[in-house]
Design a protein around this motif. Sequence first.
Motif, PDB file in Angstrom:
ATOM      1  N   MET A   1       6.082   0.592 -13.135  1.00  0.00           N
ATOM      2  CA  MET A   1       4.495   0.500 -12.575  1.00  0.00           C
ATOM      3  C   MET A   1       4.835  -0.425 -11.589  1.00  0.00           C
ATOM      4  SD  MET A   1       1.327   1.387 -12.107  1.00  0.00           S
ATOM      5  CE  MET A   1       0.407   0.980 -11.541  1.00  0.00           C
ATOM      6  N   THR A   2       5.743  -1.930 -11.563  1.00  0.00           N
ATOM      7  CA  THR A   2       5.541  -3.137 -10.657  1.00  0.00           C
ATOM      8  C   THR A   2       6.455  -2.580  -9.441  1.00  0.00           C
ATOM      9  OG1 THR A   2       6.577  -3.923 -12.239  1.00  0.00           O
ATOM     10  CG2 THR A   2       5.797  -5.521 -10.971  1.00  0.00           C
ATOM     11  N   ALA A   3       7.743  -1.714 -10.274  1.00  0.00           N
ATOM     12  CA  ALA A   3       8.884  -0.755  -9.240  1.00  0.00           C
ATOM     13  C   ALA A   3       8.007   0.203  -8.330  1.00  0.00           C
ATOM     14  CB  ALA A   3       9.850   0.034 -10.258  1.00  0.00           C
ATOM     15  N   LEU A   4       7.010   0.712  -8.468  1.00  0.00           N
ATOM     16  CA  LEU A   4       5.829   1.260  -7.540  1.00  0.00           C
ATOM     17  C   LEU A   4       5.471   0.492  -6.527  1.00  0.00           C
ATOM     18  CD1 LEU A   4       5.450   4.654  -7.818  1.00  0.00           C
ATOM     19  CD2 LEU A   4       3.472   4.353  -8.999  1.00  0.00           C
ATOM     20  N   LEU A   5       4.628  -0.005  -7.448  1.00  0.00           N
ATOM     21  CA  LEU A   5       4.089  -0.940  -6.085  1.00  0.00           C
ATOM     22  C   LEU A   5       4.673  -1.608  -5.444  1.00  0.00           C
ATOM     23  CD1 LEU A   5       1.489  -1.198  -7.126  1.00  0.00           C
ATOM     24  CD2 LEU A   5       1.646  -3.917  -8.031  1.00  0.00           C
ATOM     25  N   ARG A   6       5.770  -2.230  -5.611  1.00  0.00           N
ATOM     26  CA  ARG A   6       6.747  -2.641  -4.812  1.00  0.00           C
ATOM     27  C   ARG A   6       7.179  -1.631  -3.846  1.00  0.00           C
ATOM     28  NH1 ARG A   6      11.010  -6.292  -7.862  1.00  0.00           N
ATOM     29  NH2 ARG A   6       8.689  -6.932  -8.148  1.00  0.00           N
ATOM     30  N   HIS A   7       7.368  -0.340  -3.665  1.00  0.00           N
ATOM     31  CA  HIS A   7       8.185   0.598  -2.949  1.00  0.00           C
ATOM     32  C   HIS A   7       6.489   0.957  -2.311  1.00  0.00           C
ATOM     33  CE1 HIS A   7      11.503   0.797  -5.139  1.00  0.00           C
ATOM     34  NE2 HIS A   7      11.673   2.365  -4.879  1.00  0.00           N
ATOM     35  N   ALA A   8       5.627   1.085  -2.633  1.00  0.00           N
ATOM     36  CA  ALA A   8       3.898   1.169  -2.000  1.00  0.00           C
ATOM     37  C   ALA A   8       3.752   0.459  -0.739  1.00  0.00           C
ATOM     38  CB  ALA A   8       2.423   1.620  -2.450  1.00  0.00           C
ATOM     39  N   GLU A   9       4.382  -1.457  -1.452  1.00  0.00           N
ATOM     40  CA  GLU A   9       4.295  -2.169  -0.182  1.00  0.00           C
ATOM     41  C   GLU A   9       5.363  -2.121   0.739  1.00  0.00           C
ATOM     42  OE1 GLU A   9       4.003  -6.485  -2.504  1.00  0.00           O
ATOM     43  OE2 GLU A   9       3.970  -7.130  -0.809  1.00  0.00           O
ATOM     44  N   ALA A  10       6.421  -1.806   0.608  1.00  0.00           N
ATOM     45  CA  ALA A  10       7.528  -1.692   1.346  1.00  0.00           C
ATOM     46  C   ALA A  10       7.213  -0.379   2.344  1.00  0.00           C
ATOM     47  CB  ALA A  10       8.748  -1.786   0.669  1.00  0.00           C
ATOM     48  N   ALA A  11       5.980   0.286   2.013  1.00  0.00           N
ATOM     49  CA  ALA A  11       5.303   1.771   2.584  1.00  0.00           C
ATOM     50  C   ALA A  11       5.017   0.869   3.684  1.00  0.00           C
ATOM     51  CB  ALA A  11       5.454   3.196   1.872  1.00  0.00           C
ATOM     52  N   LEU A  12       3.885   0.394   3.268  1.00  0.00           N
ATOM     53  CA  LEU A  12       2.731  -0.086   3.887  1.00  0.00           C
ATOM     54  C   LEU A  12       3.433  -0.717   4.934  1.00  0.00           C
ATOM     55  CD1 LEU A  12      -0.350   0.256   4.086  1.00  0.00           C
ATOM     56  CD2 LEU A  12      -0.290  -1.721   2.627  1.00  0.00           C
ATOM     57  N   ALA A  13       4.444  -1.848   4.338  1.00  0.00           N
ATOM     58  CA  ALA A  13       5.176  -2.826   6.097  1.00  0.00           C
ATOM     59  C   ALA A  13       5.485  -1.856   6.844  1.00  0.00           C
ATOM     60  CB  ALA A  13       5.751  -3.997   5.165  1.00  0.00           C
ATOM     61  N   LEU A  14       6.088  -0.576   7.032  1.00  0.00           N
ATOM     62  CA  LEU A  14       6.790  -0.382   7.048  1.00  0.00           C
ATOM     63  C   LEU A  14       5.863   0.895   8.127  1.00  0.00           C
ATOM     64  CD1 LEU A  14      10.140   0.568   8.232  1.00  0.00           C
ATOM     65  CD2 LEU A  14       9.630   2.533   6.349  1.00  0.00           C
ATOM     66  N   LEU A  15       4.360   0.983   7.954  1.00  0.00           N
ATOM     67  CA  LEU A  15       3.535   2.035   8.237  1.00  0.00           C
ATOM     68  C   LEU A  15       3.130   1.037   8.999  1.00  0.00           C
ATOM     69  CD1 LEU A  15       2.288   4.784   8.088  1.00  0.00           C
ATOM     70  CD2 LEU A  15       0.421   2.933   7.502  1.00  0.00           C
ATOM     71  N   VAL A  16       2.236  -0.454   8.744  1.00  0.00           N
ATOM     72  CA  VAL A  16       2.288  -1.386   9.489  1.00  0.00           C
ATOM     73  C   VAL A  16       2.620  -1.272  10.729  1.00  0.00           C
ATOM     74  CG1 VAL A  16       1.650  -3.726  10.273  1.00  0.00           C
ATOM     75  CG2 VAL A  16       0.683  -2.205   8.100  1.00  0.00           C
ATOM     76  N   ALA A  17       4.504  -1.853  10.343  1.00  0.00           N
ATOM     77  CA  ALA A  17       5.120  -1.581  11.877  1.00  0.00           C
ATOM     78  C   ALA A  17       4.925  -0.832  12.805  1.00  0.00           C
ATOM     79  CB  ALA A  17       6.591  -1.736  10.854  1.00  0.00           C
ATOM     80  N   LEU A  18       5.146   0.360  12.556  1.00  0.00           N
ATOM     81  CA  LEU A  18       5.338   1.768  13.209  1.00  0.00           C
ATOM     82  C   LEU A  18       3.758   1.855  14.159  1.00  0.00           C
ATOM     83  CD1 LEU A  18       7.268   4.529  10.644  1.00  0.00           C
ATOM     84  CD2 LEU A  18       7.666   3.162  12.776  1.00  0.00           C
ATOM     85  N   VAL A  19       2.497   0.951  13.418  1.00  0.00           N
ATOM     86  CA  VAL A  19       1.151   1.106  13.768  1.00  0.00           C
ATOM     87  C   VAL A  19       1.447   0.493  14.914  1.00  0.00           C
ATOM     88  CG1 VAL A  19      -1.020   0.581  13.857  1.00  0.00           C
ATOM     89  CG2 VAL A  19       0.377   2.057  12.328  1.00  0.00           C
ATOM     90  N   TRP A  20       2.187  -1.246  14.873  1.00  0.00           N
ATOM     91  CA  TRP A  20       2.200  -2.261  15.621  1.00  0.00           C
ATOM     92  C   TRP A  20       3.209  -1.539  17.261  1.00  0.00           C
ATOM     93  CZ3 TRP A  20      -1.352  -4.465  13.552  1.00  0.00           C
ATOM     94  CH2 TRP A  20      -1.746  -5.110  13.730  1.00  0.00           C
ATOM     95  N   ILE A  21       4.096  -1.216  16.742  1.00  0.00           N
ATOM     96  CA  ILE A  21       4.807  -0.584  17.899  1.00  0.00           C
ATOM     97  C   ILE A  21       5.000   0.942  18.900  1.00  0.00           C
ATOM     98  CG2 ILE A  21       6.675  -1.541  17.399  1.00  0.00           C
ATOM     99  CD1 ILE A  21       8.653   1.181  16.498  1.00  0.00           C
ATOM    100  N   SER A  22       3.891   1.496  18.094  1.00  0.00           N
ATOM    101  CA  SER A  22       3.103   2.986  18.581  1.00  0.00           C
ATOM    102  C   SER A  22       2.896   2.861  19.934  1.00  0.00           C
ATOM    103  CB  SER A  22       2.471   3.573  17.317  1.00  0.00           C
ATOM    104  OG  SER A  22       1.369   3.361  17.498  1.00  0.00           O
ATOM    105  N   PRO A  23       1.712   2.375  20.411  1.00  0.00           N
ATOM    106  CA  PRO A  23       1.327   1.967  21.830  1.00  0.00           C
ATOM    107  C   PRO A  23       2.608   2.187  21.991  1.00  0.00           C
ATOM    108  CG  PRO A  23       0.550   0.310  20.902  1.00  0.00           C
ATOM    109  CD  PRO A  23       1.301   0.797  19.710  1.00  0.00           C
ATOM    110  N   LEU A  24       3.464   1.179  22.111  1.00  0.00           N
ATOM    111  CA  LEU A  24       4.921   0.633  23.850  1.00  0.00           C
ATOM    112  C   LEU A  24       5.580   2.074  22.965  1.00  0.00           C
ATOM    113  CD1 LEU A  24       6.398  -0.809  25.129  1.00  0.00           C
ATOM    114  CD2 LEU A  24       7.496  -1.942  22.858  1.00  0.00           C
ATOM    115  N   VAL A  25       5.685   3.028  21.810  1.00  0.00           N
ATOM    116  CA  VAL A  25       7.029   4.537  21.618  1.00  0.00           C
ATOM    117  C   VAL A  25       6.154   5.184  22.333  1.00  0.00           C
ATOM    118  CG1 VAL A  25       6.959   5.398  20.203  1.00  0.00           C
ATOM    119  CG2 VAL A  25       7.911   3.291  19.818  1.00  0.00           C
ATOM    120  N   PHE A  26       4.849   5.152  22.706  1.00  0.00           N
ATOM    121  CA  PHE A  26       4.191   6.253  23.210  1.00  0.00           C
ATOM    122  C   PHE A  26       4.335   6.371  24.377  1.00  0.00           C
ATOM    123  CE2 PHE A  26       1.261   7.100  19.683  1.00  0.00           C
ATOM    124  CZ  PHE A  26       1.835   8.526  19.488  1.00  0.00           C
ATOM    125  N   ALA A  27       3.664   5.407  25.068  1.00  0.00           N
ATOM    126  CA  ALA A  27       4.076   5.071  26.924  1.00  0.00           C
ATOM    127  C   ALA A  27       5.756   5.173  27.230  1.00  0.00           C
ATOM    128  CB  ALA A  27       3.285   3.243  26.612  1.00  0.00           C
TER     129      ALA A  27
END
Lengths: 305, 269
Positions: B1-27
């Motif tokens: 359960m904790t392992a799953l939670l940790r993976h979900a957290e890592a995925a969320l962190a990565l998603l936020v990072a991708l959203v953060w650079i997406s305006p630059l990447v699109f441009a």
Amino acid sequence: MTPTLSRRPETAHALERRRRAIHGWLLLTPALAMLATFAFYPSVATVWTSLFSRGTRRNPSEFVGLENYARLFDDPTFREVAVNNILYAAVTIPISIVLALVMALWANSKIPARSFLRTAYFTPTVLPMIAAANLWLFFYTPGFGVLDQIGALFGAPSVNWLGQPETALWAVCAVTIWKEAGFFMIFYLAALQTIPEDLREAAEIEGASRWTYTRRVVLPLLAPTTLFVLVNAMINSVKLIDHLFILTKGGPSDSSKLILYYIWESAFAFFDAPSAAAMTVLVLIVLGAVAALQFRLLDRRTHYR
Amino acid sequence: MTALLRHAEAALALLVALVWISPLVFAAWAAFHAPTDAINFNLSAPWTLENFRTAWEGAPWLRYFLNTFLLVTSVLAGQFFLCTLAGYAFAQIEVPFKDTLFVLVLLQLFILPEVLIVENYAVASRLGLLDSILGIGAPYMASAFGIFLMRQAFKQVPKELDEAARVEGCGTLGVLWRVYVPAARPTYLAYVLVSISTHWNNFLWPLIVTNSDTTRPLTVGLSIFAAPENGVDISVISAATIMVIAPLLVLFLVFQRRFVQAFLRAGIK
């Protein structure tokens, strides 16, 4: 004081002290002169200007006391702009601080690719706000903007994010949060790296969960950083308006206009310097209150300096 | 359960990072594609440099780059001179009313040059600084922040070094130049990076002070070029935007660690 007296050691000492004080003043003079020219004098002049009427060719400007301020409070645009700016601060400050904290906790934990995370979060900080606004136009443009295209995948109707009064201010806030969060993250990251590893180990031995450890140990230790970040965020909620020039120009119908933008508009588009000066004075009062708050809180924790 | 939670957290962190650079990447992506392809997200569309050619010919960018470069260097030179001298006096010399003066200086952290645009414009006009690079930079040269940083850095220099240099026959300025300036090198580097990125990106005051292409910095030039009235399409705007941010972005990616440390050092003390 006669020359013979100056031979006595304590007088020589006093002379030396005076010489150093003069050197000190000479060193300070250039900076103080520049500050006086571009900060102190303009502040005083702003107050002065705000007390005079707007001069025209027929009616030279004359002393009107607080009339400009009264006019300002009667001006519906000013009231809307003030409310907008309060909303802008109330939304961008807490969200960007919380996001910054979460990002810092992530970038400091044992997550894979965390150096990529840190770079990605921080990148908006080095971009000019004007350029950032251009990048975001891509997201907001109705019809073919990214947000609309994503919405279309889920069958959502097209939204003119920047073109309607209900959403324009929020669209502007989103850009500010995006720009600020990574900047504030850096300060949290620095503070996190000064927390000794023993504390975490001790908490683990005590059987505390990660959440308990974060809430009971980490967050209190981050309090001085939060104060610093908070003050910066407050200043930014006045200062960060460059993107308005590209995204909305304060529109539609003033719904996204912020106070510094309105000051600029009053002074340089409507040529109403007294009104702009009165607004500037109000902003300076607010910033002064923020300054007083910070100095008082910092005095209480002198170790921080 | 904790392992799953940790993976979900890592995925969320990565998603936020991708959203953060997406305006630059699109441009960045759009800058290399024809406008119709960029609008339709035609990922298989051919790459092109046409947008850069159109953007480059649409405005005197070389001049804007030169202006920004001159602006950034003149502000740096002014800040180095004023903040070094004042920081040294505040840190090491006993001057009457020093504490009062220092509080006055710190006030400028809150009385921002951005807020004082109305009267600063009048001052610049009276000094004949309108529409000049010096006029853009002057209000920022006596930076309270810089003075504060240099004071902190100079305070950490051991007194013995100072006294040793005086015994060797150095005067006040000699000690400053031979002992304090070299000792504060890391702080200078940090401040230089912060100052460059601040003034490369500054917009409102340069917009007000300049009114010709011979003085406009990149940010003002870009805002005029990309104004909706000019009807430039989004691919060309992206190309111009990428062009403007590229030097700073490259500088940032190369010196990333230094940059982050610079902001840390500048902010934390």
